[in-house]
Design a protein around this motif. Structure first.
Motif, PDB file in Angstrom:
ATOM      1  N   LYS A 111       0.835  -1.216   0.000  1.00  0.00           N
ATOM      2  CA  LYS A 111       0.000   0.000   0.000  1.00  0.00           C
ATOM      3  C   LYS A 111       0.865   1.259   0.000  1.00  0.00           C
ATOM      4  O   LYS A 111       0.608   2.204  -0.751  1.00  0.00           O
ATOM      5  N   ALA A 112       1.876   1.263   0.869  1.00  0.00           N
ATOM      6  CA  ALA A 112       2.753   2.436   0.966  1.00  0.00           C
ATOM      7  C   ALA A 112       3.509   2.657  -0.339  1.00  0.00           C
ATOM      8  O   ALA A 112       3.662   3.794  -0.797  1.00  0.00           O
ATOM      9  N   LEU A 113       3.986   1.579  -0.943  1.00  0.00           N
ATOM     10  CA  LEU A 113       4.686   1.666  -2.227  1.00  0.00           C
ATOM     11  C   LEU A 113       3.775   2.214  -3.306  1.00  0.00           C
ATOM     12  O   LEU A 113       4.135   3.131  -4.050  1.00  0.00           O
ATOM     13  N   TYR A 114       2.588   1.629  -3.399  1.00  0.00           N
ATOM     14  CA  TYR A 114       1.628   1.989  -4.448  1.00  0.00           C
ATOM     15  C   TYR A 114       1.322   3.491  -4.418  1.00  0.00           C
ATOM     16  O   TYR A 114       1.228   4.138  -5.457  1.00  0.00           O
ATOM     17  N   ALA A 115       1.189   4.026  -3.209  1.00  0.00           N
ATOM     18  CA  ALA A 115       0.877   5.456  -3.060  1.00  0.00           C
ATOM     19  C   ALA A 115       1.990   6.343  -3.589  1.00  0.00           C
ATOM     20  O   ALA A 115       1.733   7.470  -4.046  1.00  0.00           O
ATOM     21  N   LYS A 116       3.236   5.858  -3.565  1.00  0.00           N
ATOM     22  CA  LYS A 116       4.386   6.661  -3.974  1.00  0.00           C
ATOM     23  C   LYS A 116       4.750   6.478  -5.450  1.00  0.00           C
ATOM     24  O   LYS A 116       5.550   7.247  -5.987  1.00  0.00           O
ATOM     25  N   LEU A 117       4.208   5.458  -6.089  1.00  0.00           N
ATOM     26  CA  LEU A 117       4.625   5.116  -7.449  1.00  0.00           C
ATOM     27  C   LEU A 117       3.937   5.973  -8.502  1.00  0.00           C
ATOM     28  O   LEU A 117       2.801   6.418  -8.327  1.00  0.00           O
TER      29      LEU A 117
ATOM     30  N   ARG B  48       3.236   1.691 -11.178  1.00  0.00           N
ATOM     31  CA  ARG B  48       2.123   0.901 -10.647  1.00  0.00           C
ATOM     32  C   ARG B  48       1.795  -0.273 -11.572  1.00  0.00           C
ATOM     33  O   ARG B  48       1.511  -1.380 -11.108  1.00  0.00           O
ATOM     34  N   VAL B  49       1.837  -0.018 -12.861  1.00  0.00           N
ATOM     35  CA  VAL B  49       1.616  -1.105 -13.822  1.00  0.00           C
ATOM     36  C   VAL B  49       2.660  -2.202 -13.619  1.00  0.00           C
ATOM     37  O   VAL B  49       2.340  -3.399 -13.619  1.00  0.00           O
ATOM     38  N   THR B  50       3.917  -1.793 -13.426  1.00  0.00           N
ATOM     39  CA  THR B  50       4.997  -2.767 -13.189  1.00  0.00           C
ATOM     40  C   THR B  50       4.726  -3.577 -11.921  1.00  0.00           C
ATOM     41  O   THR B  50       4.860  -4.809 -11.917  1.00  0.00           O
ATOM     42  N   LEU B  51       4.338  -2.909 -10.832  1.00  0.00           N
ATOM     43  CA  LEU B  51       4.043  -3.609  -9.580  1.00  0.00           C
ATOM     44  C   LEU B  51       2.877  -4.574  -9.767  1.00  0.00           C
ATOM     45  O   LEU B  51       2.921  -5.722  -9.284  1.00  0.00           O
ATOM     46  N   LEU B  52       1.841  -4.149 -10.479  1.00  0.00           N
ATOM     47  CA  LEU B  52       0.677  -5.005 -10.706  1.00  0.00           C
ATOM     48  C   LEU B  52       1.042  -6.223 -11.551  1.00  0.00           C
ATOM     49  O   LEU B  52       0.499  -7.315 -11.349  1.00  0.00           O
TER      50      LEU B  52
END
Length: 456
Positions: free
Chosen positions: A214-220, A225-229
């Motif tokens: 969650k913390a990462l997603y908010a900063k990306l 975000r596409v890469t994380l997903l």
């Protein structure tokens, strides 16, 4: 300082060939050489002058680290001896000094690479060494090396980080300032797709902490975000058996990602404009849907997502909006039947409506409450209106068949609705036939029943 030419040869021979028999005195010799090199570099910094015999110094540093690196491979005895002598703290200090040398020549790069390889090897399978490295190097040394211009140094840094991480240390990444380490790991993966270590850090460590995700997603950025997903997709697509603890983690991720989808799904409507075909917010919404489809294909996560407030409603609303947008003007959401089978449509939203119908079908699988909810939201006519072949949505017909079957299974009201629609001409009989369904009249009541599909 003079460096005897034979010292590295004297030290190397027994370590390369018989590392388990190496004497502690050899490691002391290496430690003294590295400490002397550190002192010379520090003095050069202090005097603001060039390092005397720089090339010789860098060569010897690299050779020392090679010896240490090879001596501790699968040898706990040597790992413990080196750590107890203080070689970890000395090495970390020397890496910081080497990082400050401005001329990025090959000799310097080799010394840095060998130093990181040593840290990776002394940490491998050794919890005490991992803790010692973490204490000395986290977070600044990792940040320093993760952002280095040399790909090998970045890769070796990822190797050390992966080896040192555990569930407790992953939680430390949440502390102020430390999150940057995780952000840089994701950036390394995005920019260097061949970097296996960065991939493993995310999938084997970071994804095991929902709060960190969650913390990462908010900063990306949206691209990140596409890469994380995509990495989350890799994880949830694995066919390996999962423990109850892992299943609980997936469900927490599902809650978060479903919330993100509910918040951002309408961004896909930007793709109705050709000028916005690569809109990054829309690309995130598409990838979120892909992950949710995969999650609802897993029985362990399905029941949890079926009960999630608002997800089914969001899927139906988004299908309705995209379907309407495709009827109001010609765009990527408009059903087309012009392809010969040879061309491929290259657009990020290809298959989006198919996946929405797939998600709706999954959420209604053996779930009477969700079947009734789709009825109340007028979702059944909407799905039937999307059951024709559509080049922009491959397999939409098959997913519509699947969704209708799940919606009508042991649900007389939904069966009756479809039967009434067909009688009034509101449902295409040929479409129902293609789904393997037909209408039958029994005692003045219309019944929808399954039949063998007619060959096309």
């Amino acid at each position: 300082m003079e460096y005897p030419q034979s010292s590295s040869e004297r030290i190397s021979r027994p370590l390369y060939n018989r590392r388990e028999m190496a004497k502690e005195s050899i490691f002391r010799d290496l430690l003294e050489i590295l400490m002397s090199a550190s002192s010379e570099i520090e003095q050069a910094y202090k005097d603001s002058c060039e390092l005397v015999d720089r090339d010789t110094c860098l060569l010897l540093i690299a050779e020392c680290f090679r010896c240490l690196r090879n001596a501790c491979v699968e040898c706990a005895k040597n790992q413990h001896a080196m750590r107890n002598l203080g070689l970890i703290s000395t090495s970390v200090h020397l890496i910081r000094l080497l990082h400050g040398i401005q001329i990025k020549e090959e000799l310097l790069l080799t010394a840095l690479r060998c130093s990181l390889q040593f840290l990776g090897n002394i940490a491998a399978g050794n919890g005490d060494s991992q803790n010692s490295i973490w204490k000395c190097a986290f977070p600044d040394l990792f940040l320093m090396c993760l952002t280095y211009s040399d790909k090998k140094i970045v890769a070796y840094c990822c190797m050390v980080l992966f080896t040192c991480l555990n569930s407790e240390k992953v939680r430390e990444l949440l502390y102020p300032g430390n999150l940057t380490v995780a952000l840089h790991v994701l950036k390394v993966y995005k920019e260097q797709l061949e970097s296996e270590w960065s991939f493993l850090i995310v999938t084997d460590h970071l994804l095991k902490c929902p709060e960190l995700v969650k913390a990462l997603y908010a900063k990306l950025s949206n691209q990140e975000r596409v890469t994380l997903l995509e990495l989350i997709m890799e994880k949830v697509s694995e066919k390996n058996p999962v423990t109850s603890e892992e299943m609980n983690l997936f469900m927490r991720h599902a809650d978060f990602l479903a919330g993100c989808f509910k918040e951002k799904c309408e961004a896909v409507l930007k793709l109705t404009s050709a000028a916005d075909a690569e809109d990054e917010e829309a690309l995130v919404a598409i990838r979120l849907l892909d992950v949710l489809c995969e999650m609802t294909s897993n029985n362990g996560q399905l029941e949890h997502l079926q009960a999630l407030p608002g997800l089914l409603e969001t899927a139906i609303d988004t299908l309705r909006l995209t379907h309407l947008a495709g009827k109001q003007a010609v765009n990527i959401f408009t059903a087309t039947h012009t392809m010969t089978g040879q061309e491929e449509i290259s657009h990020p939203a290809v298959g989006f409506k198919s996946h929405l119908i797939r998600l709706i079908g999954n959420l209604c699988y053996k779930n009477k409450e969700n079947q009734d909810k789709v009825y109340e939201l007028d979702g059944i006519p909407l799905i039937l209106d999307n059951c024709s072949t559509d080049d922009n949505n491959p397999f939409v017909n098959q997913w519509a068949v699947y969704a209708i079957r799940n919606l009508t299974e042991q649900n007389e009201r939904n069966q009756e609705l479809i039967a009434q629609m067909e009688e009034k001409g509101l449902a295409d009989n040929s479409a129902l036939e293609s789904m393997g369904l037909e209408i039958e009249k029994q005692d003045d009541k219309l019944i929808l029943r399954s039949v063998r599909k007619k060959p096309s």
